[in-house]
Design a protein around this motif. Structure first.
Motif, mmCIF file in Angstrom:
data_model
loop_
_atom_site.group_PDB
_atom_site.id
_atom_site.type_symbol
_atom_site.label_atom_id
_atom_site.label_comp_id
_atom_site.label_asym_id
_atom_site.label_seq_id
_atom_site.Cartn_x
_atom_site.Cartn_y
_atom_site.Cartn_z
ATOM 1 N N ASP A 49 16.006 22.089 -24.084
ATOM 2 C CA ASP A 49 14.626 21.810 -24.471
ATOM 3 C C ASP A 49 13.884 21.053 -23.376
ATOM 4 O O ASP A 49 12.721 21.338 -23.086
ATOM 5 N N THR A 50 14.554 20.079 -22.760
ATOM 6 C CA THR A 50 13.940 19.335 -21.666
ATOM 7 C C THR A 50 13.622 20.263 -20.499
ATOM 8 O O THR A 50 12.538 20.195 -19.905
ATOM 9 N N LEU A 51 14.556 21.132 -20.162
ATOM 10 C CA LEU A 51 14.346 22.072 -19.061
ATOM 11 C C LEU A 51 13.184 23.013 -19.355
ATOM 12 O O LEU A 51 12.345 23.266 -18.485
ATOM 13 N N LYS A 52 13.094 23.514 -20.584
ATOM 14 C CA LYS A 52 11.977 24.391 -20.950
ATOM 15 C C LYS A 52 10.648 23.664 -20.807
ATOM 16 O O LYS A 52 9.671 24.226 -20.290
ATOM 17 N N GLY A 53 10.599 22.414 -21.255
ATOM 18 C CA GLY A 53 9.367 21.639 -21.143
ATOM 19 C C GLY A 53 8.963 21.408 -19.706
ATOM 20 O O GLY A 53 7.789 21.562 -19.334
ATOM 21 N N LYS A 54 9.923 21.040 -18.867
ATOM 22 C CA LYS A 54 9.622 20.785 -17.459
ATOM 23 C C LYS A 54 9.206 22.063 -16.737
ATOM 24 O O LYS A 54 8.293 22.049 -15.912
ATOM 25 N N LEU A 55 9.876 23.174 -17.042
ATOM 26 C CA LEU A 55 9.493 24.443 -16.406
ATOM 27 C C LEU A 55 8.083 24.869 -16.823
ATOM 28 O O LEU A 55 7.320 25.387 -16.005
ATOM 29 N N THR A 56 7.747 24.632 -18.096
ATOM 30 C CA THR A 56 6.399 24.956 -18.563
ATOM 31 C C THR A 56 5.363 24.114 -17.824
ATOM 32 O O THR A 56 4.327 24.626 -17.390
ATOM 33 N N GLN A 57 5.645 22.827 -17.667
ATOM 34 C CA GLN A 57 4.727 21.955 -16.927
ATOM 35 C C GLN A 57 4.574 22.415 -15.485
ATOM 36 O O GLN A 57 3.454 22.475 -14.955
ATOM 37 N N GLU A 58 5.678 22.754 -14.844
ATOM 38 C CA GLU A 58 5.615 23.192 -13.447
ATOM 39 C C GLU A 58 4.860 24.504 -13.303
ATOM 40 O O GLU A 58 4.094 24.683 -12.355
ATOM 41 N N MET A 59 5.061 25.430 -14.233
ATOM 42 C CA MET A 59 4.324 26.694 -14.162
ATOM 43 C C MET A 59 2.833 26.467 -14.345
ATOM 44 O O MET A 59 2.019 27.118 -13.676
ATOM 45 N N ALA A 60 2.459 25.536 -15.222
ATOM 46 C CA ALA A 60 1.040 25.240 -15.413
ATOM 47 C C ALA A 60 0.442 24.634 -14.147
ATOM 48 O O ALA A 60 -0.674 25.001 -13.743
ATOM 49 N N ILE A 61 1.166 23.740 -13.508
ATOM 50 C CA ILE A 61 0.675 23.123 -12.272
ATOM 51 C C ILE A 61 0.512 24.171 -11.180
ATOM 52 O O ILE A 61 -0.503 24.209 -10.480
ATOM 53 N N VAL A 62 1.501 25.050 -11.032
ATOM 54 C CA VAL A 62 1.415 26.107 -10.007
ATOM 55 C C VAL A 62 0.255 27.044 -10.312
ATOM 56 O O VAL A 62 -0.483 27.443 -9.403
ATOM 57 N N ALA A 63 0.055 27.376 -11.581
ATOM 58 C CA ALA A 63 -1.058 28.255 -11.952
ATOM 59 C C ALA A 63 -2.399 27.602 -11.623
ATOM 60 O O ALA A 63 -3.307 28.270 -11.115
ATOM 61 N N LEU A 64 -2.525 26.311 -11.906
ATOM 62 C CA LEU A 64 -3.772 25.616 -11.580
ATOM 63 C C LEU A 64 -4.026 25.573 -10.080
ATOM 64 O O LEU A 64 -5.162 25.773 -9.622
ATOM 65 N N ILE A 65 -2.981 25.327 -9.317
ATOM 66 C CA ILE A 65 -3.144 25.302 -7.860
ATOM 67 C C ILE A 65 -3.526 26.689 -7.339
ATOM 68 O O ILE A 65 -4.401 26.810 -6.477
ATOM 69 N N CYS A 66 -2.894 27.730 -7.880
ATOM 70 C CA CYS A 66 -3.255 29.103 -7.465
ATOM 71 C C CYS A 66 -4.709 29.405 -7.802
ATOM 72 O O CYS A 66 -5.434 29.981 -6.987
ATOM 73 N N LEU A 67 -5.138 29.009 -9.007
ATOM 74 C CA LEU A 67 -6.536 29.233 -9.377
ATOM 75 C C LEU A 67 -7.481 28.459 -8.472
ATOM 76 O O LEU A 67 -8.539 28.967 -8.087
ATOM 77 N N LEU A 68 -7.109 27.261 -8.121
ATOM 78 C CA LEU A 68 -7.942 26.457 -7.224
ATOM 79 C C LEU A 68 -8.141 27.167 -5.888
ATOM 80 O O LEU A 68 -9.260 27.266 -5.385
ATOM 81 N N PHE A 69 -7.053 27.707 -5.342
ATOM 82 C CA PHE A 69 -7.168 28.410 -4.072
ATOM 83 C C PHE A 69 -7.896 29.739 -4.223
ATOM 84 O O PHE A 69 -8.658 30.136 -3.344
ATOM 85 N N LEU A 70 -7.696 30.432 -5.345
ATOM 86 C CA LEU A 70 -8.370 31.712 -5.534
ATOM 87 C C LEU A 70 -9.864 31.535 -5.737
ATOM 88 O O LEU A 70 -10.660 32.379 -5.336
ATOM 89 N N LEU A 71 -10.261 30.438 -6.360
ATOM 90 C CA LEU A 71 -11.693 30.204 -6.537
ATOM 91 C C LEU A 71 -12.382 29.941 -5.210
ATOM 92 O O LEU A 71 -13.571 30.185 -5.064
#
Length: 100
Positions: A49-71
């Protein structure tokens, strides 16, 4: 004592041992009990459960950074066109396709 072989899934082994203990309990003599002293299944499930939570957080951060660069992709492509060796006739066409 139950030992898990190398490469085995510990949760599956724990579940099979629990099933086997449940099968053996009715056949035990009076006053004899099977006592589980250490069960790692809760520890393993909490770690998953901890690993799933951390992976979800990391994927959200990477997605936000990708969106920032794409914008800001249009800004970067505009700057790069000026540095490329592109003929003066093609620059307006390329800018109009990259920058809305």
């Amino acid at each position: 004592i139950v030992l898990v072989r190398v490469g085995e899934n510990a949760l599956e082994v724990i579940d099979r041992v629990k099933e086997r203990i449940a099968e053996l309990k009715p056949g035990l003599p009076a006053g004899v009990e099977i006592h589980v002293s250490y069960d790692r299944s809760n520890l393993i499930l909490r770690a998953i459960d901890t690993l799933k939570g951390k992976l979800t957080q990391e994927m959200a951060i990477v997605a936000l950074i990708c969106l920032l660069f794409l914008l800001h992709l249009q800004d970067y492509s505009f700057l790069n066109l000026n540095h490329l060796n592109v003929s003066r006739e093609l620059r307006p066409i390329l800018r109009s396709t990259l920058v809305p």
